[in-house]
Enzyme design. Sequence first.
Site, mmCIF file in Angstrom:
data_model
loop_
_atom_site.group_PDB
_atom_site.id
_atom_site.type_symbol
_atom_site.label_atom_id
_atom_site.label_comp_id
_atom_site.label_asym_id
_atom_site.label_seq_id
_atom_site.Cartn_x
_atom_site.Cartn_y
_atom_site.Cartn_z
ATOM 1 N N ASN A 122 -35.492 -15.080 -24.368
ATOM 2 C CA ASN A 122 -35.601 -16.524 -24.596
ATOM 3 C C ASN A 122 -34.357 -17.211 -24.049
ATOM 4 O O ASN A 122 -33.322 -17.250 -24.715
ATOM 5 C CB ASN A 122 -35.752 -16.810 -26.089
ATOM 6 C CG ASN A 122 -35.805 -18.306 -26.380
ATOM 7 O OD1 ASN A 122 -35.992 -19.114 -25.475
ATOM 8 N ND2 ASN A 122 -35.637 -18.678 -27.638
ATOM 9 N N THR A 154 -39.475 -16.380 -21.786
ATOM 10 C CA THR A 154 -40.306 -17.414 -22.414
ATOM 11 C C THR A 154 -39.925 -18.784 -21.857
ATOM 12 O O THR A 154 -38.749 -19.062 -21.598
ATOM 13 C CB THR A 154 -40.139 -17.408 -23.942
ATOM 14 O OG1 THR A 154 -38.756 -17.585 -24.273
ATOM 15 C CG2 THR A 154 -40.619 -16.073 -24.520
ATOM 16 N N ASP A 181 -34.396 -15.196 -34.256
ATOM 17 C CA ASP A 181 -35.542 -14.731 -35.042
ATOM 18 C C ASP A 181 -36.864 -15.343 -34.583
ATOM 19 O O ASP A 181 -37.934 -14.787 -34.843
ATOM 20 C CB ASP A 181 -35.321 -15.062 -36.520
ATOM 21 C CG ASP A 181 -34.149 -14.294 -37.107
ATOM 22 O OD1 ASP A 181 -34.068 -13.074 -36.872
ATOM 23 O OD2 ASP A 181 -33.313 -14.918 -37.783
ATOM 24 N N GLY A 182 -36.806 -16.476 -33.875
ATOM 25 C CA GLY A 182 -38.026 -17.215 -33.556
ATOM 26 C C GLY A 182 -39.015 -16.441 -32.702
ATOM 27 O O GLY A 182 -40.222 -16.473 -32.955
ATOM 28 N N ASP A 272 -30.960 -26.920 -43.069
ATOM 29 C CA ASP A 272 -31.378 -26.186 -41.877
ATOM 30 C C ASP A 272 -32.003 -27.111 -40.843
ATOM 31 O O ASP A 272 -31.667 -27.053 -39.643
ATOM 32 C CB ASP A 272 -32.367 -25.091 -42.282
ATOM 33 C CG ASP A 272 -32.711 -24.158 -41.135
ATOM 34 O OD1 ASP A 272 -31.917 -24.076 -40.184
ATOM 35 O OD2 ASP A 272 -33.771 -23.511 -41.189
#
Length: 492
Positions: A122, A154, A181-182, A272
């Site tokens: 990514n 990506t 983490d995505g 967040d």
Amino acid sequence: MEQPENPAEQPIVSDRVIINGSETLLTLTADGKLRMRERGQRCLTVEKEVLGFVTEGSKIRIRAVVEGGGAGICCVASKGALVRKDFVFQPLSNDSLNLWSQKLRQYIDSLGRPKRLFVFVNPFGGKKSASKIFVDHVKPLFDDADVHITLHETQYQLHAKEVASSLDLSKYDGIVCVSGDGILVEVINGLLEREDWEAAIKMPIGVVPAGTGNGMVKSLLDSAGYPCTAPNAVLTIIRGHKRSLDVATILQRETKFFSILMLAWGLVADIDIESEKYRWMGSARIDFYGLQRILHLRQYNGCVSFVPAPGFETHGEPTSYPNKSTGKPDSCSPSEEESIKVRHHGYQGPNIDLENLEWRTISGPFVSVWLHNVPWGSEGTLAAPDAKFSDGYLDLIIMRDCPQLALMSLMTGLNDGSHVKSPHVTYLKVKAFVLEPGSQTKEPTKEGIIDSDGEVLARGKGTYKCDQKGPMAYDKLQIAVHQGLATLFSPL
């Protein structure tokens, strides 16, 4: 030669070879140790330190990693950064060369390491460092281990999910996410939407830290006492050890989302998501905006219901299953009609008789409600110190009321998990959970944000960017856990 008494130390192959111009005895033992008997007792552990080898004419080059900068073949190096190191030896005959090549290959192959990996990178996540991490750390180590990789960058949100949902998995031994983490969350969701999801979700997934949070890979490496670094993560994948991971199904009417990290509502979600407006500050934005939110503390009306794990039955008050309208009463799956609306195939959630379980409930107002599947929420946040990867439960952290000074102290305890010992925190394990979010107590026209795995799941009225709707409504939602559904590459 005297034979060792311990069967693990029996030689697979042992012969005199030339190392650095000197003739010496080299032995590969049954327990995977390369031992050099002369010039000191030195050894290399094949499983831990040897990546691979190549034959170069009459010589064999072993590609390895050692801790610190110790020279040559040595497993007694001082603790420190991992260093790639080659060890070259020359057998004294062609027969010996062929025997060494054969036995080394047989032993390495017996370890069950992955040989073909599909790698997501990514380039846009976190500090946009994933591409550099891939070039500097990931590819060199995979090359040394003779792992064939298929690279896929990506290009947009949910791109990895699209690819994972249709990827020909028969070509690969695992999937790797060089990201935060995505991308891992997207891959899990993509695999579970496939027609062959039962086989697909068994595909091992590895994570290399290259994002903002890195909570999953931090949890994995910390469980073995390893620093959260890209080289340690890549070595974990190369070694090929695996562990199961619980997957939570979040359900709201016709919509499902599969979560592997966390769900937050209240203070943690607000910090967040709303701190994104200060993204130019880097990681300092979390601390800066966290202080803002503590000084102007919000509380939310609402209710949480849960099925407690054994030993936590005293929390809350007894209640009945609160979510009959969301799905079939005996399962967390939607009705047949709703299944068609959601998708025509794929995983439909755990088969749990939710209605007949022992439910408990806690009413607000709440400062924060936080569910965690693994210990670390990010590299610096030990959110749920008792969380386990595949115990079949989520760790629930609830804060209903807390003075501001105590809250500041509590938030500093997030880096070592001591916050859960605060008298202002309720910490327990649950098998299933229903959240009924409400409005802010001081501003009833405003609601909150529900955050799952670092992405906005739902935005209520009057929230930050409330015009950008999430995949779910700011309304009642249900979570149930499927124990050990997914598989990760793990150091243990």
